[in-house]
Design a protein around this motif. Structure first.
Motif, mmCIF file in Angstrom:
data_model
loop_
_atom_site.group_PDB
_atom_site.id
_atom_site.type_symbol
_atom_site.label_atom_id
_atom_site.label_comp_id
_atom_site.label_asym_id
_atom_site.label_seq_id
_atom_site.Cartn_x
_atom_site.Cartn_y
_atom_site.Cartn_z
ATOM 1 N N SER A 104 42.575 132.854 118.335
ATOM 2 C CA SER A 104 42.587 132.329 119.709
ATOM 3 C C SER A 104 43.977 131.813 120.081
ATOM 4 N N THR A 105 44.645 131.130 119.169
ATOM 5 C CA THR A 105 46.001 130.667 119.476
ATOM 6 C C THR A 105 47.002 131.813 119.431
ATOM 7 N N ASP A 106 46.793 132.774 118.525
ATOM 8 C CA ASP A 106 47.683 133.935 118.473
ATOM 9 C C ASP A 106 47.563 134.769 119.747
ATOM 10 N N LYS A 107 46.351 134.880 120.271
ATOM 11 C CA LYS A 107 46.141 135.617 121.513
ATOM 12 C C LYS A 107 46.866 134.927 122.671
ATOM 13 N N ALA A 108 46.834 133.626 122.702
ATOM 14 C CA ALA A 108 47.537 132.885 123.757
ATOM 15 C C ALA A 108 49.043 133.161 123.705
ATOM 16 N N VAL A 109 49.584 133.257 122.504
ATOM 17 C CA VAL A 109 51.006 133.578 122.338
ATOM 18 C C VAL A 109 51.294 134.971 122.901
ATOM 19 N N MET A 110 50.422 135.930 122.604
ATOM 20 C CA MET A 110 50.608 137.305 123.097
ATOM 21 C C MET A 110 50.521 137.371 124.623
ATOM 22 N N LYS A 111 49.613 136.585 125.196
ATOM 23 C CA LYS A 111 49.407 136.644 126.636
ATOM 24 C C LYS A 111 50.588 136.065 127.425
ATOM 25 N N ASN A 112 51.515 135.415 126.745
ATOM 26 C CA ASN A 112 52.750 135.004 127.417
ATOM 27 C C ASN A 112 53.568 136.217 127.825
ATOM 28 N N ILE A 113 53.403 137.331 127.124
ATOM 29 C CA ILE A 113 54.131 138.563 127.436
ATOM 30 C C ILE A 113 53.203 139.595 128.059
ATOM 31 N N VAL A 114 52.101 139.868 127.402
ATOM 32 C CA VAL A 114 51.131 140.861 127.875
ATOM 33 C C VAL A 114 50.198 140.133 128.843
ATOM 34 N N SER A 115 50.592 140.118 130.107
ATOM 35 C CA SER A 115 49.914 139.227 131.044
ATOM 36 C C SER A 115 49.170 139.927 132.174
ATOM 37 N N ASN A 116 49.344 141.219 132.325
ATOM 38 C CA ASN A 116 48.732 141.892 133.459
ATOM 39 C C ASN A 116 47.717 142.915 132.964
ATOM 40 N N PHE A 117 46.429 142.620 133.169
ATOM 41 C CA PHE A 117 45.361 143.530 132.759
ATOM 42 C C PHE A 117 44.111 143.214 133.565
ATOM 43 N N ALA A 118 43.284 144.234 133.752
ATOM 44 C CA ALA A 118 42.060 144.082 134.534
ATOM 45 C C ALA A 118 40.882 143.649 133.680
ATOM 46 N N ALA A 119 40.927 143.983 132.380
ATOM 47 C CA ALA A 119 39.824 143.630 131.484
ATOM 48 C C ALA A 119 40.396 143.240 130.130
ATOM 49 N N GLU A 120 39.664 142.364 129.475
ATOM 50 C CA GLU A 120 40.053 141.894 128.148
ATOM 51 C C GLU A 120 38.826 141.970 127.249
ATOM 52 N N LEU A 121 39.016 142.545 126.060
ATOM 53 C CA LEU A 121 37.918 142.680 125.111
ATOM 54 C C LEU A 121 38.324 142.098 123.768
ATOM 55 N N GLN A 122 37.372 141.468 123.098
ATOM 56 C CA GLN A 122 37.558 141.083 121.701
ATOM 57 C C GLN A 122 36.591 141.926 120.895
ATOM 58 N N LEU A 123 37.140 142.740 120.007
ATOM 59 C CA LEU A 123 36.345 143.694 119.247
ATOM 60 C C LEU A 123 36.397 143.392 117.758
ATOM 61 N N ASP A 124 35.291 143.732 117.072
ATOM 62 C CA ASP A 124 35.269 143.535 115.620
ATOM 63 C C ASP A 124 34.567 144.672 114.884
ATOM 64 N N GLN A 125 34.233 145.747 115.594
ATOM 65 C CA GLN A 125 33.621 146.912 114.974
ATOM 66 C C GLN A 125 34.387 148.158 115.412
ATOM 67 N N ILE A 126 34.705 149.018 114.467
ATOM 68 C CA ILE A 126 35.448 150.244 114.771
ATOM 69 C C ILE A 126 34.741 151.050 115.863
ATOM 70 N N SER A 127 33.413 151.058 115.852
ATOM 71 C CA SER A 127 32.655 151.834 116.839
ATOM 72 C C SER A 127 32.907 151.352 118.268
ATOM 73 N N GLU A 128 33.374 150.119 118.435
ATOM 74 C CA GLU A 128 33.654 149.581 119.768
ATOM 75 C C GLU A 128 34.977 150.105 120.337
ATOM 76 N N ILE A 129 35.810 150.667 119.498
ATOM 77 C CA ILE A 129 37.075 151.226 119.970
ATOM 78 C C ILE A 129 36.765 152.628 120.479
ATOM 79 N N ASP A 130 36.304 152.651 121.723
ATOM 80 C CA ASP A 130 35.755 153.859 122.318
ATOM 81 C C ASP A 130 36.247 153.961 123.760
ATOM 82 N N LEU A 131 36.875 155.063 124.104
ATOM 83 C CA LEU A 131 37.467 155.226 125.432
ATOM 84 C C LEU A 131 36.419 155.104 126.535
ATOM 85 N N LYS A 132 35.248 155.671 126.354
ATOM 86 C CA LYS A 132 34.201 155.569 127.379
ATOM 87 C C LYS A 132 33.799 154.112 127.602
#
Length: 153
Positions: A104-132
């Motif tokens: 959670s704190t590491d993500k906050a550090v990243m969001k200082n740079i990667v700041s423009n997006f329409a959706a945000e996902l937290q994933l923990d299963q390979i099957s969730e990395i799916d383009l559809k």
């Protein structure tokens, strides 16, 4: 020799130059780059790869590591096409509890740079990395599609 606990207690830093360059590359309309992957090198987050092939993007996420992904996806209907961006936090299912908690704190550090997006996902299963799945999430975030389903020629 440092232990994993020593590394966990160090504050996370970001290789700002590599992360910002990859972020801007994905956002640019003048390149073919569709995604960037950011991983930990000790306590430092750096860009490890960029590209356009979704299968190569997916290969970067393994069960025993943490990472971030940023992706450009074309959405819309026959009436309008638009580029949308998604930010992914990956915590593999084999990641230990201390590293999970630190994300959670590491993500906050990243969001200082990667700041423009329409959706945000937290994933923990390979099957969730799916383009559809990503497209569905971006469509939900983007509101209604008003198309008829038929494109007039």
């Amino acid at each position: 020799m440092r232990s994993w606990l020593d590394e966990m207690q160090m504050s996370t830093s970001v290789d700002t130059a590599s992360v910002r360059a990859a972020y801007e590359d994905v956002r640019s309309d003048s390149t073919d780059t569709q995604w960037a992957v950011f991983k930990f090198d000790g306590a430092r987050i750096t860009c490890v790869d960029t590209g356009s092939d979704f299968d190569k993007f997916k290969e970067h996420f393994s069960e025993n590591e943490r990472a971030f992904g940023y992706m450009r996806i074309q959405t819309g209907d026959e009436m309008s096409k638009r580029q949308k961006f998604i930010f992914i936090t990956w915590i593999g299912p084999s990641v230990n509890i201390l590293q999970r908690a630190k994300m959670s704190t590491d993500k906050a550090v990243m969001k200082n740079i990667v700041s423009n997006f329409a959706a945000e996902l937290q994933l923990d299963q390979i099957s969730e990395i799916d383009l559809k799945y990503f497209i569905e999430e971006l469509n939900k975030a983007g509101g209604a599609n008003y198309g008829t389903g038929v494109r007039e020629n």
